[in-house]
Design an enzyme around this catalytic site. Structure first.
Site, mmCIF file in Angstrom:
data_model
loop_
_atom_site.group_PDB
_atom_site.id
_atom_site.type_symbol
_atom_site.label_atom_id
_atom_site.label_comp_id
_atom_site.label_asym_id
_atom_site.label_seq_id
_atom_site.Cartn_x
_atom_site.Cartn_y
_atom_site.Cartn_z
ATOM 1 N N ARG A 1 0.842 -1.209 0.000
ATOM 2 C CA ARG A 1 0.000 0.000 0.000
ATOM 3 C C ARG A 1 0.872 1.252 0.000
ATOM 4 O O ARG A 1 0.551 2.240 -0.659
ATOM 5 C CB ARG A 1 -0.949 -0.023 1.208
ATOM 6 C CG ARG A 1 -1.954 1.120 1.190
ATOM 7 C CD ARG A 1 -3.027 0.980 2.260
ATOM 8 N NE ARG A 1 -2.490 1.106 3.607
ATOM 9 C CZ ARG A 1 -3.199 0.913 4.724
ATOM 10 N NH1 ARG A 1 -4.489 0.569 4.646
ATOM 11 N NH2 ARG A 1 -2.647 1.044 5.902
ATOM 12 N N GLU B 1 -16.025 6.549 5.741
ATOM 13 C CA GLU B 1 -15.235 5.867 6.775
ATOM 14 C C GLU B 1 -15.163 6.775 7.992
ATOM 15 O O GLU B 1 -15.807 7.826 8.026
ATOM 16 C CB GLU B 1 -13.837 5.532 6.250
ATOM 17 C CG GLU B 1 -13.018 6.747 5.828
ATOM 18 C CD GLU B 1 -11.587 6.394 5.417
ATOM 19 O OE1 GLU B 1 -11.106 5.292 5.715
ATOM 20 O OE2 GLU B 1 -10.940 7.256 4.794
ATOM 21 N N LYS C 1 -2.575 7.085 1.244
ATOM 22 C CA LYS C 1 -2.322 7.328 2.661
ATOM 23 C C LYS C 1 -1.220 8.382 2.734
ATOM 24 O O LYS C 1 -0.047 8.074 2.947
ATOM 25 C CB LYS C 1 -1.935 6.022 3.363
ATOM 26 C CG LYS C 1 -2.233 6.059 4.847
ATOM 27 C CD LYS C 1 -2.287 4.674 5.430
ATOM 28 C CE LYS C 1 -2.133 4.700 6.930
ATOM 29 N NZ LYS C 1 -3.164 5.438 7.643
#
Ligand code: PXG
Length: 288
Positions: free
Chosen positions: A50, A182, A149
């Protein structure tokens, strides 16, 4: 504790980066939050993958291949004598001039911190969280994709401030269309009958690693796992609700915007998944 910066290890008080690092100047960089349990780094390959995907998306060249990054994380844990804890891995654009241009930063900075974890207090897990929906919507894919991220967490921090101002620990963030995306540092799930549901990644959620482990565990328990668009109405009328994240693991939610969820206490499916998740963390992962 020893901190890795660009291939060298430093004592805590000597671990420093430049004020000209674009990670500091512009939040220009990417990061991962990883856990170690029982002498193993949990889902390390997934976190590293990721990280490289986030970096690729922002056109940031990480100055080492993924296999070396895996070794650096494990080595940092060893040097810090960490068997259980939290690893923060960040890659910034590096030192450059004052000005946005990332091409003025010749080399990315890599930092790895292996520390103890600050856990949520046990009563949150026993009683469950009371959370609220906040006015700050999740970033648009077309502006700053929530799948990246990045070190730019202001969107989440603004939502967290709203939650804390409202006396809550976590916030539900909606996307621009009004669907649930989220929470500020966690993915969200509901249980409805024999279905385990979580918003689709297209709704503006991070590709959570705990999220995908929990979806697998749910399937293993015979639940029908789905990713439909979810509204606040769906959340209010769920049988159970919980959040997932590397830090929080699985944490039950018992109230949303003043509506009691299910029986108002952590549900049986949530408890079962919590147990299964704990078991898995103790026995799998990259050995330190
Ligand atoms: N959504 C967001 C926005 C996150 O930052 C998650 C979901 C859960 O993803 P994982 O892969 O961890 O299951 C995260 C990650 C903190 C903290 O200090 C939280 C995260 C990462 C780093 C620090 O609360 N959550």
């Amino acid at each position: 504790m020893k901190i890795y910066i660009d291939g060298k290890y430093y004592d805590e008080h000597k671990a420093k980066v430049s004020v000209f690092d674009h990670g500091l100047l512009y939040g220009d960089g990417v990061f991962e939050g990883i856990r170690a349990y029982n002498g193993r780094v949990f889902k390390l390959a997934e976190h590293i993958e990721r990280l490289y995907c986030s970096a690729k998306s922002i056109l940031l060249k990480i100055p080492m291949p993924p296999a070396d990054m895996v070794r650096a994380v494990v080595q940092t844990c060893r040097k810090s004598k960490l068997r259980d804890g939290y690893i923060r891995l960040l890659v910034t654009r590096g030192v450059g001039s004052l000005g946005l241009n990332p091409h003025k930063c010749p080399r990315a900075t890599v930092v790895i911190i292996a520390d103890k974890i600050q856990l949520y207090p046990p009563e949150y897990y026993e009683r469950g969280l009371d959370i609220i929906t906040v006015a700050t919507t999740r970033n648009l894919h077309s502006a700053l994709n929530p799948a990246i991220k990045s070190l730019n967490y202001l969107n989440n921090i603004l939502a967290k401030i709203e939650a804390l101002n409202g006396g809550c620990e976590e916030a539900i963030m909606l996307n621009a269309e009004g669907f649930v995306a989220e929470c500020t540092g966690d993915n969200i799930f509901i249980v409805k009958g024999d279905r385990l549901l979580t918003p689709p990644l297209s709704a503006g959620a991070l590709y959570g690693i705990t999220r995908s482990v929990v979806m697998d565990l749910g399937r293993g328990q015979g639940l029908e796992v789905g990713e439909p668009n979810l509204t606040r109405h769906d959340m209010f009328n769920a049988d159970e609700c919980f959040l997932t994240g590397t830090g929080a693991e699985i944490i039950p939610v018992v109230k949303i915007d003043g509506r009691v969820i299910g029986a108002g206490k952590p549900g049986a499916v949530t408890r079962k998944l919590e147990g299964e998740y704990r078991k898995l963390t103790q026995v799998s992962g990259e050995p330190i």
